[in-house]
Scaffold this motif. Structure first.
Motif, short mmCIF file in Angstrom:
data_model
loop_
_atom_site.label_atom_id
_atom_site.label_comp_id
_atom_site.label_asym_id
_atom_site.label_seq_id
_atom_site.Cartn_x
_atom_site.Cartn_y
_atom_site.Cartn_z
N PRO A 105 0.83 -1.21 0.00
CA PRO A 105 0.00 0.00 0.00
C PRO A 105 0.87 1.26 0.00
O PRO A 105 1.89 1.32 0.68
CB PRO A 105 -0.80 -0.10 1.30
N ARG A 106 0.44 2.24 -0.77
CA ARG A 106 1.19 3.50 -0.88
C ARG A 106 1.33 4.17 0.48
O ARG A 106 0.37 4.29 1.22
CB ARG A 106 0.46 4.42 -1.86
N LEU A 107 2.52 4.59 0.82
CA LEU A 107 2.83 5.32 2.05
C LEU A 107 2.30 4.60 3.30
O LEU A 107 1.83 5.24 4.24
CB LEU A 107 2.26 6.74 1.98
N GLN A 108 2.41 3.30 3.34
CA GLN A 108 1.83 2.55 4.45
C GLN A 108 2.42 2.88 5.81
O GLN A 108 1.77 2.67 6.83
CB GLN A 108 1.87 1.04 4.18
N ALA A 109 3.62 3.40 5.85
CA ALA A 109 4.23 3.77 7.14
C ALA A 109 3.67 5.09 7.67
O ALA A 109 3.93 5.45 8.82
CB ALA A 109 5.75 3.87 7.00
N PHE A 110 2.89 5.81 6.85
CA PHE A 110 2.42 7.14 7.24
C PHE A 110 0.90 7.32 7.13
O PHE A 110 0.31 8.02 7.95
CB PHE A 110 3.11 8.21 6.38
N THR A 111 0.27 6.73 6.15
CA THR A 111 -1.15 6.98 5.89
C THR A 111 -2.01 6.65 7.10
O THR A 111 -1.99 5.53 7.61
CB THR A 111 -1.63 6.19 4.66
N GLY A 112 -2.74 7.65 7.58
CA GLY A 112 -3.65 7.47 8.70
C GLY A 112 -2.98 7.40 10.06
O GLY A 112 -3.67 7.30 11.08
N LYS A 113 -1.66 7.45 10.10
CA LYS A 113 -0.96 7.44 11.39
C LYS A 113 -1.17 8.79 12.07
O LYS A 113 -1.29 9.82 11.43
CB LYS A 113 0.54 7.21 11.21
N VAL A 114 -1.19 8.77 13.39
CA VAL A 114 -1.33 9.99 14.17
C VAL A 114 0.06 10.37 14.69
O VAL A 114 0.74 9.54 15.30
CB VAL A 114 -2.32 9.81 15.34
#
Length: 189
Positions: A105-114
């Motif tokens: 998944p694109r940008l999985q380390a960042f997407t939706g992270k708080v």
């Protein structure tokens, strides 16, 4: 729900590491499942698209990226260098934002992270100028950055010998940031 704590510095005596460790200790006191990592343990070459094409991501980038993926909330304390966040933090973000397997998944380390961001500096602005571009970077990576932040001024005198904040008001501010990170992260789950 897990929280990750780190500093955008590899210096052994980094004031930002001290601040991130204090935030980590607060999270543990609040009952959060928390992890502290030191970027010094995740040395990576400068990001180079040719190197990525030839060898994929460095092993340390994959290890750190896995930690980002496993943690829903992330606290970063970053030094300010020339009115921006540190180069080591930018290099880290550049590597772990890249995919390393088919169908990732694109940008999985960042997407939706708080994210919660803070800075510590021996100067009078406390690293404040570096937090603005860091907030922008994380937002552009599809992360949620809570509005509360701390720019710790005169940080060389702000901690006791055990790395605890000396000023009660500053400590309360950091507690509130960690509480907000925890709450918003829980609500995102």
């Amino acid at each position: 729900m897990k929280l990750l704590f780190l500093a955008g510095s590899t210096r052994l005596a980094s004031l930002n590491k001290t601040l991130a460790r204090e935030a980590f200790a607060i999270a543990a006191e609040l009952g959060a499942e928390a992890t502290f990592v030191d970027l010094r343990d995740f040395a990576m070459p400068l990001y180079d698209g040719d190197l990525e094409t030839k060898s994929s991501l460095p092993e340390k980038a994959i290890e750190l990226k896995k930690l980002f993926v496993e943690h829903a909330g992330i606290f970063i304390a970053s030094p300010e260098y020339n009115s921006a966040y540190s180069g080591v933090l930018k290099n880290t973000v550049d590597w772990i934002s890249r995919p390393h397997y088919e169908g990732e998944p694109r940008l999985q380390a960042f997407t939706g992270k708080v994210f919660a961001i803070s800075a510590a500096s021996p100067g009078a602005l406390g690293g404040l100028r570096g937090l603005v571009p860091l907030r922008m970077l994380l937002g552009n990576l599809s992360s949620i950055v809570i509005p509360e932040q701390l720019a710790l001024t005169h940080a060389g005198k702000a901690f006791d010998d055990n790395g605890k904040l000396l000023d009660d008001s500053t400590h309360s501010t950091l507690v509130n940031i960690v509480k907000r990170l925890k709450t918003v992260t829980e609500n995102q789950q």
